[in-house]
Structure formats: structure tokens, C-alpha cells
Design a protein around this motif. Structure first.
Motif, PDB file in Angstrom:
ATOM      1  N   ARG A   1      -1.364  25.599  35.492  1.00 19.00           N
ATOM      2  CA  ARG A   1      -1.063  24.924  36.771  1.00 19.00           C
ATOM      3  C   ARG A   1      -0.812  23.442  36.549  1.00 19.00           C
ATOM      4  NH1 ARG A   1      -5.119  28.590  38.643  1.00 19.00           N
ATOM      5  NH2 ARG A   1      -6.738  26.999  38.444  1.00 19.00           N
ATOM      6  N   LEU A   2      -1.611  22.824  35.670  1.00 16.42           N
ATOM      7  CA  LEU A   2      -1.435  21.403  35.387  1.00 16.42           C
ATOM      8  C   LEU A   2      -0.082  21.153  34.724  1.00 16.42           C
ATOM      9  CD1 LEU A   2      -2.437  18.489  35.199  1.00 16.42           C
ATOM     10  CD2 LEU A   2      -3.599  19.106  33.061  1.00 16.42           C
ATOM     11  N   LEU A   3       0.276  21.970  33.706  1.00 17.31           N
ATOM     12  CA  LEU A   3       1.554  21.771  33.033  1.00 17.31           C
ATOM     13  C   LEU A   3       2.719  22.024  33.988  1.00 17.31           C
ATOM     14  CD1 LEU A   3       3.024  21.125  30.417  1.00 17.31           C
ATOM     15  CD2 LEU A   3       2.951  23.550  29.836  1.00 17.31           C
ATOM     16  N   THR A   4       2.553  22.975  34.882  1.00 15.78           N
ATOM     17  CA  THR A   4       3.598  23.244  35.872  1.00 15.78           C
ATOM     18  C   THR A   4       3.850  22.001  36.726  1.00 15.78           C
ATOM     19  OG1 THR A   4       2.995  25.584  35.933  1.00 15.78           O
ATOM     20  CG2 THR A   4       4.274  24.741  37.789  1.00 15.78           C
TER      21      THR A   4
ATOM     22  N   ALA B   1       6.847  29.077  28.244  1.00 15.42           N
ATOM     23  CA  ALA B   1       5.769  29.890  28.810  1.00 15.42           C
ATOM     24  C   ALA B   1       6.176  30.533  30.127  1.00 15.42           C
ATOM     25  CB  ALA B   1       4.506  29.043  28.998  1.00 15.42           C
ATOM     26  N   ALA B   2       7.482  30.769  30.287  1.00 13.39           N
ATOM     27  CA  ALA B   2       8.024  31.388  31.507  1.00 13.39           C
ATOM     28  C   ALA B   2       7.675  30.605  32.758  1.00 13.39           C
ATOM     29  CB  ALA B   2       7.547  32.835  31.643  1.00 13.39           C
ATOM     30  N   ILE B   3       7.518  29.284  32.619  1.00  8.29           N
ATOM     31  CA  ILE B   3       7.288  28.420  33.781  1.00  8.29           C
ATOM     32  C   ILE B   3       8.644  28.132  34.422  1.00  8.29           C
ATOM     33  CG2 ILE B   3       6.501  26.145  34.546  1.00  8.29           C
ATOM     34  CD1 ILE B   3       4.421  26.240  32.301  1.00  8.29           C
TER      35      ILE B   3
ATOM     36  N   VAL C   1       9.129  15.225  30.869  1.00  3.63           N
ATOM     37  CA  VAL C   1       8.311  16.314  30.328  1.00  3.63           C
ATOM     38  C   VAL C   1       9.151  17.583  30.220  1.00  3.63           C
ATOM     39  CG1 VAL C   1       6.279  17.766  30.705  1.00  3.63           C
ATOM     40  CG2 VAL C   1       6.194  15.309  31.239  1.00  3.63           C
ATOM     41  N   ASN C   2       9.845  17.909  31.295  1.00  4.64           N
ATOM     42  CA  ASN C   2      10.693  19.102  31.303  1.00  4.64           C
ATOM     43  C   ASN C   2      11.753  19.017  30.201  1.00  4.64           C
ATOM     44  OD1 ASN C   2      11.745  21.554  32.175  1.00  4.64           O
ATOM     45  ND2 ASN C   2      12.958  20.649  33.812  1.00  4.64           N
ATOM     46  N   ARG C   3      12.370  17.870  30.074  1.00  3.71           N
ATOM     47  CA  ARG C   3      13.414  17.663  29.072  1.00  3.71           C
ATOM     48  C   ARG C   3      12.843  17.810  27.657  1.00  3.71           C
ATOM     49  NH1 ARG C   3      18.167  15.313  29.624  1.00  3.71           N
ATOM     50  NH2 ARG C   3      17.534  14.645  31.702  1.00  3.71           N
TER      51      ARG C   3
END
Length: 460
Positions: free
Chosen positions: A338-341, A62-64, A349-351
């Protein structure tokens, strides 16, 4: 890619290409980790790297904008940007060098199948006869429609304009405007492609007839709407539009006709997964279809293509649906974003999300067993160099750290490596031609059962 995979097993292949000439515009596509690994497995990576540009494996979801997780389990933990026509040319050259034939200006108009094969009628009236046909003909697949295979899902709700063009303002002005505006709107982007040109992506005003290409005026109007300026865009090299339609074929196989790539699934391009999903379909299908044609396939082997790849496509469709919601500008989606960021600051989570996007987290269901079973094996060190260098011929591979097992009468299907020093924490593994682990253990009788399951009975 599929043609090349079939040729590795000496199957006669004809590629019917509707277009008379290769695509001229140089849209940049991204090869994710798993696709890069497949290129390495087939000895193609050095050629691909010559024409590509590496960037970190990050910022896809999501382009985060989060950094790549540390220690991704791959020797190729990067994104490779490459012009699509260049990649197509490389794969076509590879297939032709292996003996595939490519016929341009050959559009399929009709097909009819029986117990022995498929009769294909081209738009010019010529007929061809083949034992199997695979529709790799895109989201509007003629083959899928002729088969009557359902393509359920959601139509486009939004469209996005994409093109390559010149701009009339300095790069500093573009960077400043993007930094200010994209805090709240991630749906547009200007990225330099070299030679003073930029790749421009901007939301369309609405959903229209995709048969009609957009105009430069459409880009100017929409850039003014989202960014407050049109950046002086002009002199387009190419312009296109894409929607967020999300659809998945009911079946990947009807008798002797199969579907792969966008003919089997379409979804928004967010995360850059579409081309990769199709390449991975091809490598999953190629050796199985070849085994069927060569006469040694176990009875259910070809059915595992849909059993394995359909759920993978379902997952891609779901994660692109989620990403599209996270790009929405409403207060609810922005709050979730914002929460997922924040959550992506946790390495796990990132992995997890990066492994999902890059397809290295896939585990096929091969039954009960260790976690490695059904997963792809990374390009580990072996005594003859690197593992993937042993997979160029598209065969299975038995890596035997005990030096006492055997692939048993299948020299044309499974290669053997006795290597007590192989960088494995299990005694032995049996790899399929796509690099997924089909068996783990040290018992010959158990191995024989799994060899028969995947590679048929020994030759007599």
C-alpha cells in the motif's frame, strides 16, 4: 540471438538444440523496451511487430496498476506481447539467413577444453570441436554443471501453475470475480488469449517435483481455493508450473566456455524480465566473442561481458525478490505494498521502477564522464533517418557532429556518420554494437584511446 550476432561478424556458428521439434504451445511472452530497441537495431522490429500486440509500458512492478510515466526516453515505449514460438522462429530464421547452422536433437553430454578449443560430446556419442562454446541451455544448464560453476541462491519456496485452457463461464463473470478477489490477492489471473481460450495463472498447493506437469484437476482445485470457483476450466492446450527459485552463476566464463541467459541466472517471472535479460546478454556478448575469434579484441574485452552483465542480473534478482514479497498476502507485505502504491503516484518513483524493469535505466561503468557515458543511446533522428537503422550490421558507430574526427583504420568494426544535425547535445559519441555510449567528446587523440579500448588497434 547470439548466433545471429556472431554471424554479423562472419563467425562460423553451430546451434545445438536438444529438442527435436519446436515447442508447440503458444505461451505469450513480453518484450520490454530495451529488447524492442535491440530488435530495431538489428532490423528485426517490423517482422516482430507483425506478430505482436502492443500495450502500455505500465503495471509491471509487482502488478501495481499505475499508468506509464510520461515521456519515457525511447521511441519504443511500450510492451510487446508475442507468442514465444513465433519469436523463436523469427530469431532462428534471422540467424539461419545470416549463415548460422541449427542442429536439432543434439544434446550436450560432456565437454573438455584445452588451450586451443573445446571438445563437445553429444548424447549420441558424436564429438565436435569448437574454439568457443556458450551454454544457452536454461536454468538446469548441462554446460554450467559440466563446468562446475556454482549456482548459489534460494530454492523455490512457492510454485505457480500456468496454462492455456477453455472456461465455462461468461467473460463478465470472470471480470467481476477477479475485480472482487484480486483486491487482496494478486497471485492469480485469467486473461483471454483468443478463440475462447484463457491464460490461467494460479498459486500451486505447494512445491513439487517440477518434472511432473500439473493436471487440469490441480488448476480446478487451486482456483476454487483462491477465487471460490474453478470457472469451469477444461480442455487445456498446455499446462506448466514455475517456481520462485532465485540463483546466479558464480562466473559467466571459464576459459573458452561461457554462459548466457537462464543458464547464468534464474528468478521468478514477475515483471517479465527473464527472456529480455537473456536476449540482452546475447547482444552484449556477441560482438565481444566475435572480436576474440576474429583476432582484433583488446585483451580484456571478453572479460567485460561478465563485468557488465553479472551486476545487471544481480539487480534483476533483487527486484524480483522484492516483487515477490509485495505479492505476499501477509499483513506486513500488504502494508508495504500500500505504501509503495502511494509512492508510485510520484512520477520519479514510477519512472525509476519502469526504467529498471524495462532495462533502459542500465548504465555500465565505463569510468568517469557525463551521465550519458555507459548508457544506451535512444533511437535519435540523424540525417539518414533514424540512428538504429545504422546499427543493423552489428558494428560500432561514430556519430560526429564536428565533421572532423575519424574512426581510424577500423572499417570492418566501426562505421562513421558525419552529421552536424544529429539530435545530440554533445559534440560526438562513439557507440558500441549494442548501442551503449563508449565515448563522448571532440578530441581525436582521446577518441583514439577509446577506439583502441573497445575495437582494438587499426588494421594494417
Amino acid at each position: 540471438m547470439l548466433a545471429a550476432e556472431l554471424r554479423l561478424h562472419e563467425v562460423r556458428v553451430l546451434v545445438l538444440e536438444k529438442e527435436t521439434e519446436p515447442v508447440s504451445f503458444a505461451r505469450i511472452v513480453g518484450l520490454h523496451i530495451r529488447s524492442i530497441e535491440l530488435m530495431a537495431m538489428r532490423g528485426l522490429l517490423e517482422r516482430v511487430l507483425e506478430h505482436g500486440r502492443q500495450r502500455p509500458a505500465a503495471g509491471f512492478y509487482a502488478a501495481i496498476d499505475k499508468p506509464a510515466p510520461q515521456g519515457l526516453d525511447s521511441a519504443y515505449a511500450y510492451l510487446l506481447g508475442i507468442p514465444q514460438p513465433v519469436l523463436v522462429d523469427l530469431l532462428e530464421e534471422h540467424a539461419i539467413a545470416l549463415g548460422a547452422q541449427v542442429r536439432r536433437g543434439a544434446a550436450v553430454a560432456e565437454l573438455e577444453q584445452d588451450d586451443d578449443g573445446v571438445t563437445v560430446e553429444l548424447a549420441d556419442g558424436h564429438q565436435l570441436r569448437t574454439r568457443y562454446l556458450v551454454g544457452c541451455d536454461g536454468g538446469r544448464s548441462t554446460v554450467r554443471k559440466l563446468l562446475g560453476v556454482g549456482f548459489p541462491g534460494e530454492p523455490s519456496r512457492t510454485e505457480t501453475l500456468m496454462g492455456e485452457m477453455e472456461v465455462g463461464v461468461p467473460p463478465e463473470e470472470i471480470a467481476a470475480k477477479m475485480a472482487a478477489s484480486r483486491e487482496t490477492d494478486k497471485r492469480w489471473n485469467l486473461r483471454p488469449t483468443g478463440g475462447g481460450r484463457y491464460s490461467v495463472i494460479v498459486p500451486a498447493a505447494g512445491v513439487s517435483d517440477r518434472a511432473q506437469p500439473p493436471t487440469i484437476e490441480d488448476f480446478q482445485q487451486q482456483l476454487r481455493a483462491v477465487a471460490g470457483t474453478d470457472f469451469g476450466v477444461r480442455s487445456p492446450r498446455w499446462l506448466s508450473r514455475f517456481g520462485d527459485a532465485t540463483r546466479l552463476a558464480d562466473r559467466y566464463r571459464v576459459g573458452r566456455v561461457l554462459l548466457a541467459g537462464d543458464a547464468a541466472h534464474i528468478h521468478p517471472p514477475i515483471g517479465g524480465q527473464g527472456l529480455n535479460l537473456g536476449v540482452q546478454d546475447a547482444v552484449n556478448l556477441g560482438w565481444k566473442l566475435a572480436a576474440q575469434i576474429r583476432g582484433w579484441a583488446p585483451e580484456t574485452l571478453l572479460d567485460t561481458y561478465q563485468a557488465e552483465r553479472h551486476p545487471v542480473a544481480e539487480d534483476v534478482l533483487d527486484n524480483t525478490r522484492a516483487q515477490m514479497e509485495l505479492l505476499s498476502t501477509g499483513p506486513g507485505p500488504r502494508a508495504v505494498r500500500r505504501l509503495l502504491t502511494e509512492l508510485m503516484d510520484f512520477d520519479d518513483v514510477n519512472r525509476y521502477l519502469i526504467e529498471k524493469i524495462t532495462a533502459i535505466g542500465i548504465r555500465y561503468d565505463f569510468g568517469a564522464g557525463p551521465d550519458l557515458l555507459g548508457r544506451r543511446l535512444p533511437d535519435i533522428d540523424v540525417k539518414r533517418g533514424r540512428l538504429y537503422g545504422l546499427l543493423h550490421r552489428g558494428r560500432g558507430l561514430l556519430v560526429d557532429r564536428t565533421e572532423r574526427l575519424s574512426a581510424g583504420g577500423r572499417p570492418d568494426r566501426v562505421d562513421y556518420l558525419a552529421d552536424p544535425t544529429a539530435a545530440l547535445d554533445v559534440p560526438c559519441v562513439l557507440l558500441r554494437p549494442d548501442g551503449h555510449v563508449a565515448w563522448i567528446g571532440d578530441d581525436q587523440r582521446d577518441l583514439d584511446d577509446h577506439l583502441s579500448r573497445w575495437f582494438g588497434e587499426p588494421a594494417h
